[in-house]
Each structure stands twice: as C-alpha cells, then as structure tokens.
Motif scaffolding. Structure first.
Motif, short mmCIF file in Angstrom:
data_model
loop_
_atom_site.label_atom_id
_atom_site.label_comp_id
_atom_site.label_asym_id
_atom_site.label_seq_id
_atom_site.Cartn_x
_atom_site.Cartn_y
_atom_site.Cartn_z
N GLY A 115 11.49 142.16 34.74
CA GLY A 115 12.86 142.51 35.12
C GLY A 115 13.53 141.42 35.94
N ILE A 116 12.85 140.94 36.95
CA ILE A 116 13.43 139.88 37.79
C ILE A 116 13.61 138.60 36.97
N ALA A 117 12.63 138.27 36.15
CA ALA A 117 12.72 137.03 35.36
C ALA A 117 13.88 137.07 34.37
N THR A 118 14.25 138.26 33.92
CA THR A 118 15.34 138.36 32.95
C THR A 118 16.69 138.62 33.62
N PRO A 130 20.31 141.55 30.25
CA PRO A 130 21.54 140.75 30.13
C PRO A 130 22.67 141.51 29.41
N THR A 131 22.32 142.42 28.52
CA THR A 131 23.36 143.17 27.81
C THR A 131 24.16 144.03 28.78
N MET A 132 23.50 144.76 29.64
CA MET A 132 24.19 145.65 30.57
C MET A 132 24.84 144.87 31.71
N ARG A 133 24.26 143.72 32.07
CA ARG A 133 24.88 142.92 33.13
C ARG A 133 26.27 142.43 32.74
N GLU A 134 26.57 142.46 31.45
CA GLU A 134 27.92 142.04 31.06
C GLU A 134 28.98 143.03 31.53
N PHE A 135 28.59 144.27 31.81
CA PHE A 135 29.60 145.23 32.28
C PHE A 135 29.30 145.88 33.62
N ALA A 136 28.11 145.68 34.20
CA ALA A 136 27.83 146.27 35.52
C ALA A 136 26.56 145.66 36.10
N PRO A 137 26.44 145.63 37.44
CA PRO A 137 25.16 145.23 38.04
C PRO A 137 24.06 146.12 37.49
N THR A 138 22.91 145.53 37.21
CA THR A 138 21.87 146.23 36.46
C THR A 138 20.56 146.25 37.24
N VAL A 139 20.02 147.45 37.35
CA VAL A 139 18.78 147.70 38.09
C VAL A 139 17.69 148.07 37.10
N LEU A 140 16.46 147.67 37.39
CA LEU A 140 15.33 148.14 36.59
C LEU A 140 14.51 149.12 37.41
N ILE A 152 9.21 152.42 26.32
CA ILE A 152 9.18 150.96 26.38
C ILE A 152 10.45 150.51 27.10
N VAL A 153 10.32 149.45 27.89
CA VAL A 153 11.52 148.80 28.43
C VAL A 153 11.94 147.70 27.46
N ASP A 154 13.17 147.75 27.03
CA ASP A 154 13.75 146.73 26.16
C ASP A 154 14.49 145.74 27.06
N PHE A 155 13.86 144.60 27.32
CA PHE A 155 14.44 143.66 28.29
C PHE A 155 15.69 142.96 27.77
N ARG A 156 15.96 143.08 26.47
CA ARG A 156 17.25 142.58 25.98
C ARG A 156 18.38 143.35 26.66
N GLY A 157 18.07 144.55 27.14
CA GLY A 157 19.08 145.38 27.77
C GLY A 157 19.56 144.85 29.12
#
Lengths: 259, 259, 259, 259
Positions: free
Chosen positions: C210-213, C170-180, C163-168
C-alpha cells in the motif's frame, strides 16, 4: 430422437474389463432413453497436480480398449489429447478428439486435432469467457473441419471453487454444439492436499440446469466404485444413479423441445 | 397448485395508474397458469449509484398504491426497506418486507423487519455464499418469526459482472424457501457511466435453470416500457413477453414435480 | 511531515481504560515517527454475521470515550455510522465519520454524513470497483463537503477470500485521498462458523504494498490482546508489533517521496 | 549486490538486430544499477487467441539469436517451451527454461524441462493459488533439479481482468525464489476482439508492490516501439521508461533490505 447426446465413461481407461462393463451399462440405459451415446475414456492423464498421481496403463493399450468398446457396442468414442503427436495416434482409434481445458489456447494442438478430420471437442478453459471460445472454434474451422463442438466445465471462482455460468450455454450455441461437463464443473481445485476435491451431490442440479438452458449434450464421468477410481474419484457419479439422472434429464429435454 | 410462486411488478412505484395496469396484466397471466402471485414495488430507492438517480414519488404515497393494488386484485404485496424505521411503516401496508442484498448483514434492520411479524424476504448479498445466508435466516427465526424466505440475486464475478451459482438453490432450500431474482442476477454493475447495465436477453435462460434446480419462487421486474422506466430499465422484462416465459417455466415445473 | 497518516485503534470501543491505553501507545509511536494519527473506534457494530455477536457497550457511552481520547491526547477521532440518525449524533463527538463498505451505496446515509460538515471516510464496497467509488465521492461533494476520503478494504474473491487490487490505489487517488485498511482487507468471510476469519500474518505484506503504491493513509485495528477482543480478533494486529511495522512503512514512504 | 534480479526482453524474438539492441540497452541500465539480468525472448508463440496471430520467425533461428545475445553481452537467457520436445532443443541454447502459465499443470512438460538440468521457471497458472504452485515445484525437485523458481503473472478476476494477489509473494517464497511478471499480470483477457488488452499505466504500481513485498525478481517485457511489437504490445513497457522504473525499484529494495 430430439434428445440430448451423452459423452460418458470412466475418467481414465483403467483396464479392458472395467471399460466394457461400464460401456455395457451405459449402452443399456441410453438405448432405452433414446440418448445418442459416445463412450469417453482418457488414454493418459498428463496434467495432474502431483507427480505421483495415476497417469495411465499405456497409451496404445488404452486406445485399443477404446476401439474394442466401439466395435463391441457400436458406439463412437472420445478421448483427450495433450500434445500434437497424440492427435494422429488417437485418431486411428477414436471418433472424437477432445482438447483439455488447460490446453485449449495451444494453437498447434488444436490445429493438429482439426487436421485429422475427426470431430473436435474443445473444452472451455476455466479462465475463458464463453464468448472467447469462438476463437478456438474458428481455429478448427480454418482447417476445413466443421465438426467441432465445445464443452463447458466451469469457470474459476476464487482459488478453490468453480461456478457454471449458464449464460454461456446459449452464448456458445451460437457458434457450435455445446456440451455441459457436469463432472469437472463441480471440481474444487487448489486444495491443500494437491488432490482436487468436488461436489458430486450437485451433479443433478447442474445437469438439470444445463438441459433446461438448451445444452446439446451432457458429459459425465461414471464408475462402479468412484471412491476407488484411479483419478477424479471426488466427482464421478456412481453408475447406479445414472439411469435415474438421465431419465429426469430426458423428461426436461422433452418439455423444452415442446416450447 | 404445486407451481412455483411469483414476485413481480415494476422496480419502483412510479404512479398509481401504472401500478394498477401492471398488476392487472400479471394477475391475468398468473391466474391462468395457477401461479401464486405477490405484487412487488419499491416505495423508495435508497441505494442508487448516483445522487441524481430516481429515488421515488414519496413514501406514503407509494405505500398507499401498494395497498390499493392488494385490495383491487386480492393479491399480497412486497416492498423493500432500508432503515429500521421503514419496517413498521411498510408493515402497515404490505405483506412481505424485503431486505436488500447490500443490507442483509445489518442485524438491526433484519430484526426490525422480523419483529413486525410480516413475512421477511432476505436477498442474498452479492458478496455472500449461499451457506452463509443461514445466519441471516436465523436472525429472523430468533425473533420468533418463522415466515422467512431467501432470494438469490447473483454473486459478484469480477467488478463488472455477476453469475448465478445454481448450487445455491438446493443449498438455501435446506433452511428456507428460495426464490431466484432473474432481474438483478443479470445486472452488470460498476459500469463507467455510473448506471448499472444488464443482460435482459438472458432472463429466460436464468429463469429456466432456476425452476429446473428447484427454486420455490421467481422474482421478476417487468414494465410496459422498460427503456423508459425510472430505474433498472436495463434488466426489466417487457411485460409482453411475461406470459410466454411463465408458461414455459410452468411446464418445466410440472416436469420436475413428477420426479 | 510528508509521511502517510494513520487511522488506528481497537475495532470496537470496549471500555474507557482500554481505549485510553491503546491510544496512549499509538500516540507514543506516531509522535516518534511523525505519522499524523486519527484514533479509530466503533461505537456500535451493526452488521455482524450472527445475532449473538458483540454489538457494543452503549452508543453515547462509547462516543464519550472517543471524545475523551481526543481531549486527552489531542488527536482527532473516527467512528463508523450505520443509519442516518447516527450521523448527527456521532458528529457531536468525533472528527471523521466513516461509512461502512456494505453501506457505501446507501445515498441517504452518505448524504447525512456529508451534511454534518465533518470529514467523511467512504469504505470501498467489497463488491465495487475502484473507479465506481467516484460516484460515492461525488455524493459527498454535491453536499458542499469537500472533506472526503476513500478506504480500500479488499474485494471479494470467491466466497471465502478477499484480494487487494493495488491498481485501485492510484485510481482512487485521482479523486480523493486514499487509505488502505490492512485489517479488513485480510478478512476471510463466509466461513461455515459464521465468524469471519483472517490472515493477520499478511498485515505487513499488504501494508508495504500500500505505501509503495502511494496510499495516503493506513487503517489498522490493533489491540493488546487480539485473541480476546470482542470483535474482529481474527485480523487485529497485536499492538506490540505496531512500532516495527510503522517504522518500516515510514522508511518505504521516505523512499518513494524521493522519486 | 543484494538487489532483485531482472528477466527482461521483448515478448518474441522478432529478429537479431532488434534483440541485440534491446539487450544492449538493458545491459547498460542493469550494470549501472547492479541488477542481475537474464535476457528473455520467446522463440515461438504457441498459445495465441487467434490463428492469425504472430507465431515466430523460425525456432532455431530465434534460439540462435538468444545464444548470440548471451555471447555478446555475457548474460544468461530465458525462453519458454510448449511441448516436451522443445525442452532438449531450447536447453542447447538458453540457461533458463520457462513453463507458460497455461501449461504448468502438464507434468510431462515440467519433467522434460527439469531433466535438462537447466534452471526451470514455472509461471503460476492464472487459475492456481500460490500455495498450489508447491506441487509444480516438487515435480522439478523430484527430477533431482533444485534450480527452480516461480513467477506470478496474475490471477483471473472475472472473465476480462486479472489481479495480482501479493499475499502470494511471501507464500511462494517459502518454497522457491519468486518473480513478479509485471507485464502479463496486467493483461485483460477475453476481449471481444480476440486480442488481449492491458493496463501498461499500472506497470510501476504493480512492480513497486512486488519489490516492497519481497519479490526476488521482476519480469518485464520491453520494446523500443510497443505499439508495433508483433505480440503483447498492449502491455509492454516502452524501453525509454525502463531505467527510471528500475532505479525506483532498486531504491525500494535497498530500503527493505535494511529492515
């Protein structure tokens, strides 16, 4: 006797003759092995996946069969209830009221069971941690009923599988006697057919681990002909294998009693 | 002896004196209980959560200590490898090469271990089913090395917890001797501190279930002073409790051997 | 352009002609849609389930093809590395070094990648929480390399699903650019065949979410003929559907940019 | 209008004044944004973790408030039912009967709701796959009631967390209009306090992903003062943020309507 106790029987009460035959067989085995025995049978099945699944032979008819088993063999009985109004009715016939796992968060139902003064067996929700069962146990105790036990029947693992977390046995024993349900713990839910699958080949594995980790009781559904049982056939133990299983578990129990 | 075998030692080799003292203690216990013993120690720790975690005292220095333990007490040894080039180096010093759980899908590494001709111990990935370990076992066997065993160290359950699925013990025993790692199975990963947590109070629970379900071996990390160990302190067993634990497990093993 | 960026290409470099044709097609689409594009191709596949799975056409041969793609189309390239010694080699040919999800806890490998000075793309382990990726990012930064990004490729859900946990996001964007990574997030691992399955019908669903979040980038494996690709065919997007997908994602991106 | 619809309101009906004020605010926002609105309020809470949790102000009193909201603002209403006998009672006051997630496998309850002829909103069990909700939908349809919708409220992920599997949105839309409940999907159950926790900071993340993946409706619990709400305060949205959220979601909806 120092042995574990056993909740066993068919899944649903399908008829008097079948119930008496199963009870007689289990009584014979458990007397020999000195295992305290509670006969289990559902008087109705309310939470089936599909609307065309078997739901029972009639409530009072089934409950009277449970009473007859009790009187015939001198054993206590357990059945599960699904709505508040079931509690008082079932309490007239059986000794232990069981709250199904899906319903263990329904406060009204738990309270209705507790208020009958009967023993209450709370199934751990497949979505609950062992620790969180303490809140359900408290609900029974706050009704001044100290006769409460809990039963682990596995925890969701992905959509189509369950795992038993054996850390839960000592955890739940801190607040109530703890039973391991080796039948429903091996379910494989959410199958595309709408009929829950299972792993009956793993019954002895799971049961041994339960006794070795200190479970106070074991819950097993058993039948002379699981393939033709009206519900839960995918996980029921063929009764011909029951004595061998209980004999092995009794040996493990004696060993751990010596620690 | 019919007993299970034991892989045990500190997590990492922190020094010669410490390694010899731990080995001596375990040898004393396992000789008394007739438990075949393999001394375990990591010569480096490559997969730590944080860059400032302890990674070892020097590769060859640690490997020489493992050899000294082996020569001093006449016991085989096991260590884990993380890159292909480790395989040949470690194989000069130890008897069993262990593939860490995170790396068990790295074909090159598994093949490098297999080609040394040493026994290969494949840890089940926390993300792998018991059934899928068959493919990893096959990779060793296809290198003409039949000396392969598998070790369960738990399965991810949510982000911060692990569960041991005991159905995996008989499942994996169909293709290889199967060990239960009671130390890492109780990890609680992904803690906010970056240091993995644990449930050492559950070691005996998990170990008893492992032996009762037929595990061929048990893997335990142990230390005189777990709170001050340089890695994995959260789950190591204080060595003062080891004899009692192994004695209980031996009793359960004798019982199931009689079935 | 304010648009998300794209890492895309075949799973493995199977040959020069195929790589150039795929790159040309993607360049055409991404120029039109103003999507910054990084060409992706593995120069070897080290972590296959089965020993007989495809592992590559030769390391330097594949890396030279990556360089040729870069020179021909003026686009940066990304490839994944599996051992420390790969880092320096690959860094001579590509712009971004990717650490596979299974290996993201291997400190030595992450450090080797960071020390090349190239951009490092850390795949989130299937067994890791989004929060815990901060420790991996820190390892790169502590090597004085601030060019680090993270890629989510799903999280284990039971043995055979992710499963993709989309809470991840914004969580990971706090410390690095984030790709799905919409390809590997749809894997269905641990299938009995030993070949990972997938849900390619869900690519657009996962990508839109992914893009929406707020994902900064999207990772897609694509091929002219997924059914005959040498690896990961079960999840690759048929390249004929790529433009439509990226056009839809660009529209969603423009919408959320306006918030 | 082509827009998604909204089920929103407080968790429980705490009083008439509060219900009317919340409804008035939401009506104002949804009229402006052209969002069809159904007012939501529980008339009792039966499935609380602890016996001392708030359970309601009186059944008929709460239902009359729901009717008053409907009459005052000309909006339909939805409430959840927990026992068969609730169905007929609630159907006299509201337009949509909602089956709680824990109870969606209770055939008797689903049938009782279906037989009222009202719209039935089936919450997906936290332990159910999206695919398996088809069986619950079928139970309603077999009562000759085609007015049935399903609502995803997350899936258990370990003991103390939930994840929304967005693959479920298109999957469930194949058999019924599908709503995403952004409030309960962010619950963190089984906390040691016995009070469910939450992640309200993730409401917009989850909601955006829902609309982007095609959800027909959104379910949100909202309150003027979530910290002092009598239930579910951990996840309710402060109503001051509602307009901004719905405005963003409407923009995403318009974008995907154009595909």
């Amino acid at each position: 006797s120092g042995n574990f106790f056993l909740l066993a029987g068919p899944c649903a009460i399908e008829g008097e003759d079948m119930a008496l035959r199963i009870a007689e067989t289990i009584v014979g085995i458990t007397e020999k092995l000195e295992i305290p025995f509670i006969f289990k049978g559902s008087f109705k099945k309310a939470n089936r996946s599909r609307i065309d699944s078997f739901t029972g032979i009639g409530d009072e008819k089934a409950l009277k069969i449970l009473r007859k088993v009790s009187e015939t063999f001198g054993v206590p009985t357990v059945t599960d209830i699904h709505e508040r109004e079931d509690a008082q009715l079932a309490a007239e016939y059986v000794d232990v009221l069981q709250i199904p796992a899906f319903l263990v968060r329904q406060t009204d139902l738990v309270v209705a069971a507790a208020e009958t003064g009967k023993v209450v067996n709370l199934k751990k929700g497949q979505f609950m941690s062992p620790e969180s069962m303490k809140h359900a146990v408290n609900k029974v105790q706050e009704c001044n009923n100290e006769q409460v036990m809990v039963t682990d029947r596995g925890t969701m693992f992905g959509y189509q599988d369950m795992i038993v977390d054996f850390r839960g046995i000592p955890t739940m024993r801190e607040f109530a006697p703890t039973v391991l349900d080796v039948t429903h713990s091996l379910q494989q839910p959410n199958q595309s057919s709408g009929v829950t699958g299972g792993r009956p080949d793993m019954i002895e594995t799971i049961a041994r681990a339960g006794i070795a980790t200190g479970a106070d009781g074991i819950f097993i559904e058993t039948h002379f002909d699981p393939a033709n049982a009206k519900s839960d056939g995918a996980n029921m133990l063929d009764i011909q294998y029951l004595e061998r299983l209980l004999s092995n578990l009794t040996a493990i129990r004696k060993t751990i009693n010596s620690f």
